[in-house]
Scaffold this motif. Structure first.
Motif, mmCIF file in Angstrom:
data_model
loop_
_atom_site.group_PDB
_atom_site.id
_atom_site.type_symbol
_atom_site.label_atom_id
_atom_site.label_comp_id
_atom_site.label_asym_id
_atom_site.label_seq_id
_atom_site.Cartn_x
_atom_site.Cartn_y
_atom_site.Cartn_z
ATOM 1 N N VAL A 187 -0.245 19.572 0.736
ATOM 2 C CA VAL A 187 -0.824 20.081 1.985
ATOM 3 C C VAL A 187 -0.997 18.935 2.983
ATOM 4 C CG1 VAL A 187 -2.911 21.067 3.017
ATOM 5 C CG2 VAL A 187 -1.976 22.049 0.913
ATOM 6 N N LEU A 188 -1.448 17.785 2.503
ATOM 7 C CA LEU A 188 -1.608 16.624 3.373
ATOM 8 C C LEU A 188 -0.263 16.173 3.930
ATOM 9 C CD1 LEU A 188 -3.376 14.393 4.600
ATOM 10 C CD2 LEU A 188 -3.078 13.096 2.471
ATOM 11 N N ALA A 189 0.774 16.187 3.098
ATOM 12 C CA ALA A 189 2.109 15.770 3.551
ATOM 13 C C ALA A 189 2.616 16.678 4.666
ATOM 14 C CB ALA A 189 3.081 15.776 2.377
ATOM 15 N N VAL A 190 2.385 17.983 4.522
ATOM 16 C CA VAL A 190 2.785 18.925 5.570
ATOM 17 C C VAL A 190 1.976 18.670 6.839
ATOM 18 C CG1 VAL A 190 2.829 21.357 6.249
ATOM 19 C CG2 VAL A 190 3.530 20.698 3.929
ATOM 20 N N GLY A 236 0.818 -1.202 0.000
ATOM 21 C CA GLY A 236 0.000 0.000 0.000
ATOM 22 C C GLY A 236 0.853 1.253 0.000
ATOM 23 N N GLY A 237 1.923 1.244 0.792
ATOM 24 C CA GLY A 237 2.849 2.374 0.814
ATOM 25 C C GLY A 237 3.548 2.557 -0.524
ATOM 26 N N ALA A 238 3.932 1.450 -1.158
ATOM 27 C CA ALA A 238 4.585 1.523 -2.466
ATOM 28 C C ALA A 238 3.633 2.051 -3.525
ATOM 29 C CB ALA A 238 5.102 0.140 -2.864
ATOM 30 N N ALA A 239 2.352 1.667 -3.433
ATOM 31 C CA ALA A 239 1.367 2.098 -4.432
ATOM 32 C C ALA A 239 1.153 3.604 -4.392
ATOM 33 C CB ALA A 239 0.043 1.365 -4.212
ATOM 34 N N VAL A 240 1.032 4.180 -3.192
ATOM 35 C CA VAL A 240 0.779 5.623 -3.125
ATOM 36 C C VAL A 240 2.022 6.432 -3.468
ATOM 37 C CG1 VAL A 240 -1.001 5.279 -1.375
ATOM 38 C CG2 VAL A 240 1.310 5.873 -0.650
ATOM 39 N N ALA A 241 3.180 5.803 -3.486
ATOM 40 C CA ALA A 241 4.411 6.512 -3.829
ATOM 41 C C ALA A 241 4.517 6.821 -5.316
ATOM 42 C CB ALA A 241 5.631 5.701 -3.387
ATOM 43 N N VAL A 242 3.646 6.220 -6.129
ATOM 44 C CA VAL A 242 3.642 6.502 -7.558
ATOM 45 C C VAL A 242 3.257 7.965 -7.778
ATOM 46 C CG1 VAL A 242 2.547 5.936 -9.772
ATOM 47 C CG2 VAL A 242 3.093 4.121 -8.132
ATOM 48 N N ASP A 243 3.839 8.596 -8.794
ATOM 49 C CA ASP A 243 3.565 9.992 -9.113
ATOM 50 C C ASP A 243 2.057 10.273 -9.062
ATOM 51 O OD1 ASP A 243 3.381 12.550 -10.130
ATOM 52 O OD2 ASP A 243 4.728 12.213 -11.808
ATOM 53 N N GLY A 244 1.670 11.282 -8.276
ATOM 54 C CA GLY A 244 0.263 11.567 -8.065
ATOM 55 C C GLY A 244 -0.430 12.304 -9.189
ATOM 56 N N ARG A 245 0.301 12.664 -10.219
ATOM 57 C CA ARG A 245 -0.310 13.441 -11.299
ATOM 58 C C ARG A 245 -1.095 12.538 -12.259
ATOM 59 N NH1 ARG A 245 4.961 15.404 -10.790
ATOM 60 N NH2 ARG A 245 5.124 17.582 -10.120
ATOM 61 N N GLY A 246 -2.181 13.080 -12.815
ATOM 62 C CA GLY A 246 -2.915 12.394 -13.868
ATOM 63 C C GLY A 246 -3.794 11.270 -13.359
ATOM 64 N N THR A 247 -4.401 10.590 -14.324
ATOM 65 C CA THR A 247 -5.316 9.491 -14.004
ATOM 66 C C THR A 247 -4.589 8.346 -13.313
ATOM 67 O OG1 THR A 247 -6.670 10.072 -15.925
ATOM 68 C CG2 THR A 247 -6.981 7.872 -14.984
ATOM 69 N N ALA A 248 -3.376 8.071 -13.747
ATOM 70 C CA ALA A 248 -2.599 6.981 -13.140
ATOM 71 C C ALA A 248 -2.367 7.233 -11.661
ATOM 72 C CB ALA A 248 -1.277 6.805 -13.865
ATOM 73 N N GLY A 249 -2.092 8.491 -11.313
ATOM 74 C CA GLY A 249 -1.877 8.824 -9.906
ATOM 75 C C GLY A 249 -3.105 8.563 -9.066
ATOM 76 N N ASP A 269 -6.400 16.683 -6.716
ATOM 77 C CA ASP A 269 -5.257 16.930 -7.597
ATOM 78 C C ASP A 269 -5.572 16.562 -9.043
ATOM 79 O OD1 ASP A 269 -3.670 17.955 -5.583
ATOM 80 O OD2 ASP A 269 -2.734 16.028 -5.115
ATOM 81 N N HIS A 270 -6.345 15.496 -9.213
ATOM 82 C CA HIS A 270 -6.727 15.082 -10.569
ATOM 83 C C HIS A 270 -7.591 16.156 -11.226
ATOM 84 C CE1 HIS A 270 -7.665 12.427 -13.884
ATOM 85 N NE2 HIS A 270 -8.971 12.538 -13.642
ATOM 86 N N LEU A 271 -8.468 16.763 -10.454
ATOM 87 C CA LEU A 271 -9.362 17.796 -10.993
ATOM 88 C C LEU A 271 -8.640 19.117 -11.237
ATOM 89 C CD1 LEU A 271 -12.521 17.132 -8.789
ATOM 90 C CD2 LEU A 271 -12.180 16.473 -11.181
ATOM 91 N N THR A 272 -7.608 19.390 -10.425
ATOM 92 C CA THR A 272 -6.897 20.672 -10.525
ATOM 93 C C THR A 272 -5.579 20.554 -11.288
ATOM 94 O OG1 THR A 272 -5.870 20.278 -8.358
ATOM 95 C CG2 THR A 272 -7.926 21.548 -8.400
ATOM 96 N N HIS A 273 -5.237 19.327 -11.705
ATOM 97 C CA HIS A 273 -4.027 19.083 -12.507
ATOM 98 C C HIS A 273 -2.753 19.536 -11.771
ATOM 99 C CE1 HIS A 273 -6.757 18.212 -15.809
ATOM 100 N NE2 HIS A 273 -7.331 19.381 -15.613
ATOM 101 N N GLY A 274 -2.663 19.166 -10.510
ATOM 102 C CA GLY A 274 -1.473 19.512 -9.742
ATOM 103 C C GLY A 274 -1.254 18.546 -8.603
ATOM 104 N N LEU A 275 -0.432 18.974 -7.640
ATOM 105 C CA LEU A 275 -0.147 18.151 -6.460
ATOM 106 C C LEU A 275 -0.362 18.945 -5.168
ATOM 107 C CD1 LEU A 275 3.120 16.261 -7.531
ATOM 108 C CD2 LEU A 275 0.888 15.229 -7.107
ATOM 109 N N THR A 276 -1.070 20.066 -5.281
ATOM 110 C CA THR A 276 -1.221 20.944 -4.121
ATOM 111 C C THR A 276 -1.891 20.251 -2.941
ATOM 112 O OG1 THR A 276 -1.352 22.878 -5.562
ATOM 113 C CG2 THR A 276 -2.151 23.133 -3.307
ATOM 114 N N ALA A 277 -2.984 19.546 -3.192
ATOM 115 C CA ALA A 277 -3.715 18.897 -2.102
ATOM 116 C C ALA A 277 -2.858 17.832 -1.423
ATOM 117 C CB ALA A 277 -5.007 18.275 -2.631
#
Length: 263
Positions: free
Chosen positions: A236-239, A65-78, A225-233
Motif C-alpha cells: 500500500v505504501l509503494a502504491v 539505506g535504500g539497499a537495506a530496505v530492499a531486503v525481503d520485508g517478510r519475517g523478523t529479518a525484514g 507486516d510483521h504482525l500480519t505475516h504479509g506485505l500488504t502494508a
C-alpha cells in the motif's frame, strides 16, 4: 592551533537564521538534528574530515539505506532491515547537517560541495524509493511493485530537477539565482493556483517521498507486516508513494511555470 570548543563549533557552524531557512532546512533538522549535529561536527573537525568527505559519507549512508530496505520485508529479518535502513537515513541526515557546519566553521564552502550535496539528495531518495519497490515485490525480480518504486524514484528526481532548473534557467538568462521579490515569487499569479498550492502545502502529502519521512513509514509498515505475516502494508505504501510522486511532479511543474520565479 588548539582544538575548537563545542561552543565555538556551534557558533561557527550554525549562524543565526540557519534553522529558519525556507525550503532548505528539514523539519527534523529544526526539531532535533541541529541540536545533536554540533557534537558530531566537533568530533569530525578533531579527526580532520573535510566537508566533501562528509558529503561522500552522507551519499553512502543514503544509498546503503535504500539497499537495506530492499531486503525481503517478510519475517523478523525484514523488520530488522527496515530499522537498519531508517538508522542509515538518520546518519544521512546527520552528515547532511555536519558537512555544512564543518564547511562554515572552516570557511571552506565551495561550488563542488554544493554540487555533491544536491547529487547526494537525488541519489539517496532514488535509492530509497527503488528499494521500497523491491521490498514490496518480495524478491529481487521484475514486477509491478518494482516498477512502482522506479516510477516514484523518477518522480522524486524530476521534482528536484524542476527546482534546480529554475536556478539554471535564471542563470542562463543573466538573472540572479533568487528573484528580487523573495518568497512572493513562489506564489502563483493565478488566485486559484495559489490557493491550491497553499492547500497542498498544508496537507504536506508530498513529504512521504522524502528520505527521512519515507524511512520512518517503511519501519511502520514493516511492523504491521510483521504482525500480519504479509506485505500488504508495504505494498500500500509503494502504491501511495508512486501516486504522490506522479501528482507532485506535475503540480510542482505547474506551480513553477505559473509563479514569478522564471521572471
Amino acid at each position: 592551533m588548539s582544538a575548537p570548543s563545542l561552543a565555538e563549533v556551534r557558533a561557527g557552524g550554525q549562524p543565526p537564521g540557519l534553522k529558519e531557512r525556507r525550503n532548505e532546512e528539514h523539519w527534523a533538522g529544526r526539531l532535533y538534528m541541529r541540536s545533536i549535529s554540533p557534537l558530531f561536527t566537533w568530533l569530525f573537525i578533531r579527526i580532520g574530515f573535510s566537508p566533501n568527505q562528509l558529503t561522500y559519507m552522507m551519499i553512502a549512508c543514503g544509498m546503503l539505506g535504500g539497499a537495506a530496505v530492499a531486503v525481503d520485508g517478510r519475517g523478523t529479518a525484514g523488520l530488522i532491515w527496515a530499522i537498519v535502513g531508517a538508522v542509515l537515513i538518520q546518519a544521512y541526515l546527520l552528515l547532511d547537517c555536519s558537512d555544512g557546519e564543518v564547511a562554515r566553521f572552516r570557511k571552506r564552502t565551495s561550488v563542488t560541495g554544493i554540487f555533491l550535496d544536491r547529487i547526494g539528495h537525488y541519489m539517496s531518495e532514488v535509492a530509497l524509493l527503488a528499494g521500497l519497490g523491491v521490498r514490496a515485490q518480495g524478491a529481487w525480480e521484475n514486477g509491478g511493485y518494482v516498477e512502482l518504486g522506479l516510477l516514484a524514484a523518477l518522480g522524486a528526481a524530476l521534482i528536484k530537477a524542476e527546482t534546480d532548473n529554475v536556478v539554471v534557467a535564471r542563470a542562463k538568462s543573466g538573472l540572479p539565482a533568487d528573484p528580487a521579490t523573495g518568497d512572493r515569487a513562489l506564489r502563483p499569479e493565478s488566485t486559484g493556483l495559489a490557493l491550491a498550492r497553499e492547500a497542498a502545502s498544508l496537507l504536506k502529502f508530498h513529504r512521504i517521498i522524502g528520505a527521512v519521512e519515507l524511512s520512518l513509514l517503511i519501519v511502520a509498515t514493516a511492523v504491521i507486516d510483521h504482525l500480519t505475516h504479509g506485505l500488504t502494508a508495504t505494498r500500500v505504501l509503494a502504491v501511495a508513494v508512486a501516486v504522490v510522486a506522479v501528482l507532485q511532479t506535475g503540480l510542482h511543474f505547474v506551480s513553477i511555470v505559473a509563479s514569478r520565479r522564471l521572471k
